[in-house]
Design an enzyme around this catalytic site. Structure first.
Site, PDB file in Angstrom:
ATOM      1  N   TYR A 160      -4.595   4.065  -8.401  1.00 15.26           N
ATOM      2  CA  TYR A 160      -3.868   5.081  -7.694  1.00 15.26           C
ATOM      3  C   TYR A 160      -4.222   6.539  -8.246  1.00 15.26           C
ATOM      4  CZ  TYR A 160       0.000   7.695  -5.316  1.00 15.26           C
ATOM      5  OH  TYR A 160       0.663   8.707  -4.721  1.00 15.26           O
ATOM      6  N   LYS A 164      -6.499   9.465  -6.176  1.00 16.24           N
ATOM      7  CA  LYS A 164      -5.880  10.975  -5.877  1.00 16.24           C
ATOM      8  C   LYS A 164      -6.823  11.934  -6.416  1.00 16.24           C
ATOM      9  CE  LYS A 164      -2.597   9.285  -3.324  1.00 16.24           C
ATOM     10  NZ  LYS A 164      -2.683   9.683  -1.816  1.00 16.24           N
TER      11      LYS A 164
HETATM   12  P1  NAD Z   1       5.371   5.839   2.296  1.00 14.84           P
HETATM   13  O1  NAD Z   1       4.840   4.455   1.706  1.00 14.84           O
HETATM   14  O2  NAD Z   1       6.770   5.975   2.506  1.00 14.84           O
HETATM   15  O3  NAD Z   1       4.432   6.070   3.610  1.00 14.84           O
HETATM   16  C1  NAD Z   1       3.243   6.067   3.654  1.00 14.84           C
HETATM   17  C2  NAD Z   1       2.834   5.406   5.098  1.00 14.84           C
HETATM   18  O4  NAD Z   1       1.336   5.115   5.185  1.00 14.84           O
HETATM   19  C3  NAD Z   1       3.485   4.143   5.783  1.00 14.84           C
HETATM   20  O5  NAD Z   1       4.153   4.254   6.901  1.00 14.84           O
HETATM   21  C4  NAD Z   1       2.220   3.101   5.566  1.00 14.84           C
HETATM   22  O6  NAD Z   1       2.362   2.192   6.668  1.00 14.84           O
HETATM   23  C5  NAD Z   1       1.118   4.055   6.199  1.00 14.84           C
HETATM   24  N1  NAD Z   1      -0.038   3.397   5.724  1.00 14.84           N
HETATM   25  C6  NAD Z   1      -0.297   2.705   4.648  1.00 14.84           C
HETATM   26  N2  NAD Z   1      -1.585   2.066   4.763  1.00 14.84           N
HETATM   27  C7  NAD Z   1      -2.317   2.678   6.060  1.00 14.84           C
HETATM   28  C8  NAD Z   1      -3.367   2.306   6.577  1.00 14.84           C
HETATM   29  N3  NAD Z   1      -4.434   1.588   5.854  1.00 14.84           N
HETATM   30  N4  NAD Z   1      -3.416   3.119   7.833  1.00 14.84           N
HETATM   31  C9  NAD Z   1      -2.748   3.666   8.168  1.00 14.84           C
HETATM   32  N5  NAD Z   1      -1.322   3.969   7.726  1.00 14.84           N
HETATM   33  C10 NAD Z   1      -1.264   3.256   6.737  1.00 14.84           C
HETATM   34  O7  NAD Z   1       4.599   6.966   1.359  1.00 14.84           O
HETATM   35  P2  NAD Z   1       4.819   8.455   0.933  1.00 14.84           P
HETATM   36  O8  NAD Z   1       5.662   8.470  -0.135  1.00 14.84           O
HETATM   37  O9  NAD Z   1       5.219   9.051   2.427  1.00 14.84           O
HETATM   38  O10 NAD Z   1       3.485   8.928   0.691  1.00 14.84           O
HETATM   39  C11 NAD Z   1       2.647   9.589   1.840  1.00 14.84           C
HETATM   40  C12 NAD Z   1       1.405  10.172   1.010  1.00 14.84           C
HETATM   41  O11 NAD Z   1       1.775  10.957  -0.017  1.00 14.84           O
HETATM   42  C13 NAD Z   1       0.569   8.942   0.259  1.00 14.84           C
HETATM   43  O12 NAD Z   1      -0.739   9.311   0.593  1.00 14.84           O
HETATM   44  C14 NAD Z   1       1.014   9.173  -1.067  1.00 14.84           C
HETATM   45  O13 NAD Z   1       0.145   8.739  -2.094  1.00 14.84           O
HETATM   46  C15 NAD Z   1       1.332  10.720  -1.198  1.00 14.84           C
HETATM   47  N6  NAD Z   1       2.226  11.043  -2.304  1.00 14.84           N
HETATM   48  C16 NAD Z   1       3.523  10.460  -2.459  1.00 14.84           C
HETATM   49  C17 NAD Z   1       4.308  10.985  -3.526  1.00 14.84           C
HETATM   50  C18 NAD Z   1       5.807  10.194  -3.589  1.00 14.84           C
HETATM   51  O14 NAD Z   1       6.528  10.696  -4.669  1.00 14.84           O
HETATM   52  N7  NAD Z   1       6.255   9.793  -2.570  1.00 14.84           N
HETATM   53  C19 NAD Z   1       3.784  11.577  -4.517  1.00 14.84           C
HETATM   54  C20 NAD Z   1       2.377  12.050  -4.334  1.00 14.84           C
HETATM   55  C21 NAD Z   1       1.703  11.450  -3.394  1.00 14.84           C
END
Ligand code: NAD
Length: 264
Positions: A160, A164
């Site tokens: 992961y 990123k």
């Molecule tokens: P989440 O899991 O709540 O939501 C992610 C969404 O992406 C889900 O609805 C999922 O179905 C969708 N998804 C997954 N695979 C997919 C695919 N192949 N095609 C289309 N959609 C797909 O995650 P989140 O926390 O809302 O994270 C959103 C983004 O932010 C991600 O890229 C994550 O890595 C990044 N991020 C999150 C955090 C955190 O603390 N939550 C921190 C840093 C970065």
């Protein structure tokens, strides 16, 4: 739309059925953009609700099911947004997944699966959006989901973190190549946002470290100088800026919006 009104700009947000993507989609709609939303088939009911919430805010929306790791599906999605909503001005490549596992136990297939969504998916979305924006000839805003682990990895999140870190590199190179088309490319780097993704990370970290559920997020949250876990709206407010004319002179940047866990 009545005569004399300007056509709203159009954004597409991937992974928008929940969490940060949903927050971004609703914020961009509140900013006055028309917003297409994407997610996978398994989340279609939630995605439809988000599209309805966007329409309730007075913007146009369309919900497109597509797996961002599939090149044909991504191209079809962008074509459909351009057809349904008239153009594409802002792409938010937000979809991502997290695997929590020691690197020694991570299989090559697990590694590839994560990269196919978090890195290849971002590349495919960047590319399809840039092509559409270049054809339109009026520039655009391309925005990707990185993370604080793009600067300092977390143990047990090695693939992961690498994905990123790679989004940060991709964002820089894309910014260099597409500046001539007046397309800016930037990424947001959230810290610890209370979404389904962190529920999963917390559960798996707790398993690995022998903690009870909820203890891992509490432990990592002690790193946050502003003293609270982030909410999707914190990230959405920054993406709103990246999508707006106010960020026109900014490109190639991956910016931490993490309550002060890390400093650039
Ligand atoms: P989440 O899991 O709540 O939501 C992610 C969404 O992406 C889900 O609805 C999922 O179905 C969708 N998804 C997954 N695979 C997919 C695919 N192949 N095609 C289309 N959609 C797909 O995650 P989140 O926390 O809302 O994270 C959103 C983004 O932010 C991600 O890229 C994550 O890595 C990044 N991020 C999150 C955090 C955190 O603390 N939550 C921190 C840093 C970065």
């Amino acid at each position: 739309m009545t005569a004399g009104e300007e056509t709203a700009r159009v954004a597409l947000v991937t992974g928008a059925a929940r969490g940060i993507g949903r927050g971004i989609a609703l914020r961009l709609a509140a900013d006055g953009l028309d917003v297409a939303v994407n997610d996978i088939e398994a989340n279609s009911a939630q995605l439809k609700e988000v599209a309805e919430q966007i329409e309730a805010l007075g913007s146009r929306s369309t919900a497109v099911l597509a797996d961002v790791s599939d090149p044909d599906a991504v191209q079809t999605m962008v074509d459909r947004v351009a057809t349904d909503l008239g153009q594409l001005n802002v792409m938010v490549a937000n979809a991502g997944v997290a695997h929590v596992k020691p690197l020694l136990e991570t299989t090559p297939d697990e590694f590839d699966e994560l990269m196919s969504i978090n890195l290849r998916g971002v590349y495919l979305c960047y590319r399809a959006a840039a092509r559409q924006m270049i054809d339109q000839g009026s520039g655009g805003k391309i925005i990707g989901a990185a993370s604080i682990v793009a600067y300092r990895p977390f143990p047990l999140l090695a693939p992961y973190s690498a994905s990123k870190w790679a989004v940060r590199g991709l964002t820089q190179a894309a910014a260099m190549e597409w500046a001539q088309h007046n397309i800016t490319v930037n990424a947001y780097c959230p810290g610890i946002v209370g979404t389904a993704m962190w529920d999963h990370i917390d559960e798996k970290l707790a398993e690995n470290e022998g903690l009870r559920k909820g203890a891992a997020i509490k432990k990592y949250s002690e790193l946050i100088h502003l003293g609270r876990v982030s909410v999707p709206e914190d990230v959405a407010a920054f993406v709103s800026y990246l999508a707006s004319v106010d960020s026109d002179y900014m490109t190639g940047q991956s910016v931490m919006i993490d309550g002060g866990i890390q400093f650039s």
